[in-house]
Design a protein around this motif. Structure first.
Motif, PDB file in Angstrom:
ATOM      1  N   LEU A  43      92.172  70.067 -15.205  1.00 20.12           N
ATOM      2  CA  LEU A  43      92.248  70.405 -16.182  1.00 20.12           C
ATOM      3  C   LEU A  43      90.788  70.420 -17.074  1.00 20.12           C
ATOM      4  N   ASN A  44      90.654  69.109 -16.921  1.00 21.51           N
ATOM      5  CA  ASN A  44      89.370  68.210 -17.913  1.00 21.51           C
ATOM      6  C   ASN A  44      87.948  69.300 -17.758  1.00 21.51           C
ATOM      7  N   ARG A  45      87.763  69.687 -16.212  1.00 18.80           N
ATOM      8  CA  ARG A  45      86.931  70.353 -16.342  1.00 18.80           C
ATOM      9  C   ARG A  45      87.097  71.947 -15.808  1.00 18.80           C
ATOM     10  N   GLU A  46      87.865  71.981 -16.371  1.00  9.97           N
ATOM     11  CA  GLU A  46      87.941  73.328 -16.478  1.00  9.97           C
ATOM     12  C   GLU A  46      88.287  73.387 -18.301  1.00  9.97           C
ATOM     13  N   MET A  47      88.432  73.004 -18.901  1.00  7.81           N
ATOM     14  CA  MET A  47      87.998  73.043 -20.449  1.00  7.81           C
ATOM     15  C   MET A  47      86.768  72.180 -21.030  1.00  7.81           C
ATOM     16  N   GLU A  48      85.959  72.227 -20.279  1.00 11.80           N
ATOM     17  CA  GLU A  48      84.503  71.577 -20.455  1.00 11.80           C
ATOM     18  C   GLU A  48      83.244  73.133 -21.442  1.00 11.80           C
ATOM     19  N   GLY A  49      83.411  72.690 -22.737  1.00 13.32           N
ATOM     20  CA  GLY A  49      82.206  73.156 -23.629  1.00 13.32           C
ATOM     21  C   GLY A  49      83.556  74.375 -24.171  1.00 13.32           C
ATOM     22  N   LYS A  50      84.751  74.531 -23.907  1.00 19.13           N
ATOM     23  CA  LYS A  50      85.448  75.268 -24.477  1.00 19.13           C
ATOM     24  C   LYS A  50      86.304  74.167 -25.819  1.00 19.13           C
ATOM     25  N   GLU A  51      87.026  75.334 -26.665  1.00 19.76           N
ATOM     26  CA  GLU A  51      87.374  74.765 -27.842  1.00 19.76           C
ATOM     27  C   GLU A  51      89.341  75.526 -27.144  1.00 19.76           C
ATOM     28  N   TYR A  52      89.274  76.636 -26.531  1.00 16.32           N
ATOM     29  CA  TYR A  52      90.540  76.666 -26.218  1.00 16.32           C
ATOM     30  C   TYR A  52      90.259  77.569 -25.283  1.00 16.32           C
ATOM     31  N   TYR A  53      91.730  77.418 -23.792  1.00 20.41           N
ATOM     32  CA  TYR A  53      91.239  77.525 -21.697  1.00 20.41           C
ATOM     33  C   TYR A  53      90.260  79.141 -21.796  1.00 20.41           C
TER      34      TYR A  53
END
Length: 203
Positions: free
Chosen positions: A136-146
């Motif tokens: 999940l952390n990798r998927e959120m990199e550079g994002k505010e919301y998913y």
């Protein structure tokens, strides 16, 4: 509509937040599943929360309830109608629910007498927790919301899972180990829907 829930169920919290965000008129009824007088089985043969009563039928479990509430309550939809985007949201809900499943499995095992506890189960489930958080952390990199950097049901699902893990395993250092998830949770906790449904540490 009526929603049966318990205070610290992350699955029920998803629906309570969705209801709050969509401003849906729903009667909330808190139940204690361990109470021998709990009547949840009359509405759900699995005796689980959340359970929603709508138009004289009972609806379960949380992914199904979420679809029902989101569609029936109209715009703005938090589960996208676009198929590919919807799959991304449901995918995040699946991993978030699996994260909760693993955390619950450890909690239930710890309630057994020490001599009956299965250490292999602890290791297996904790591995699932750590791998899920890393993913999940990798998927959120550079994002505010998913999804498209806009608040959606995916963020609700992940936020509830993170809140539950933080409740049960406060030793996990999110800020240093999972910074993107830490930022997401801090952002989500600014919303009144997350504040009013926060898990209670003493339960």
């Amino acid at each position: 509509m009526k929603l049966f829930y318990s205070n610290n169920s992350p699955y029920a919290r998803k629906i309570r937040i969705l209801i709050d965000e969509k401003k849906v008129s729903v009667t909330l009824e808190k139940v204690v599943l361990a109470d021998k007088n709990c009547t949840i089985h009359e509405y759900n043969p699995l005796a689980k929360v959340p359970t929603l009563i709508a138009n004289d039928i009972s609806i379960f479990d949380s992914p199904v309830i979420a679809e029902y509430v989101d569609q029936k309550s109209g715009l703005p939809y938090l589960i996208p109608s676009d198929f590919d985007k919807k799959i991304l949201v449901k995918r995040w809900e699946a991993i978030s629910d699996g994260l909760c499943d693993a955390a619950v499995a450890i909690m239930l095992e710890k309630r057994k007498p020490l001599s009956q506890q299965n250490t292999d189960l602890f290791e297996k489930q904790m591995r699932k927790i750590k791998l899920s958080l890393e993913w999940l952390n990798r998927e959120m990199e550079g994002k505010e919301y998913y999804l498209d950097n806009k608040f959606s049901y995916a963020d609700i699902a992940a936020g509830c899972a993170l809140g539950y893990v933080k409740l049960r395993y406060p030793e996990i250092d999110f800020k240093n180990e999972y910074l993107s998830l830490y930022r997401l949770y801090e952002l989500l906790m600014q919303r009144s829907s997350f504040q009013t449904t926060a898990p209670e540490p003493y339960l």
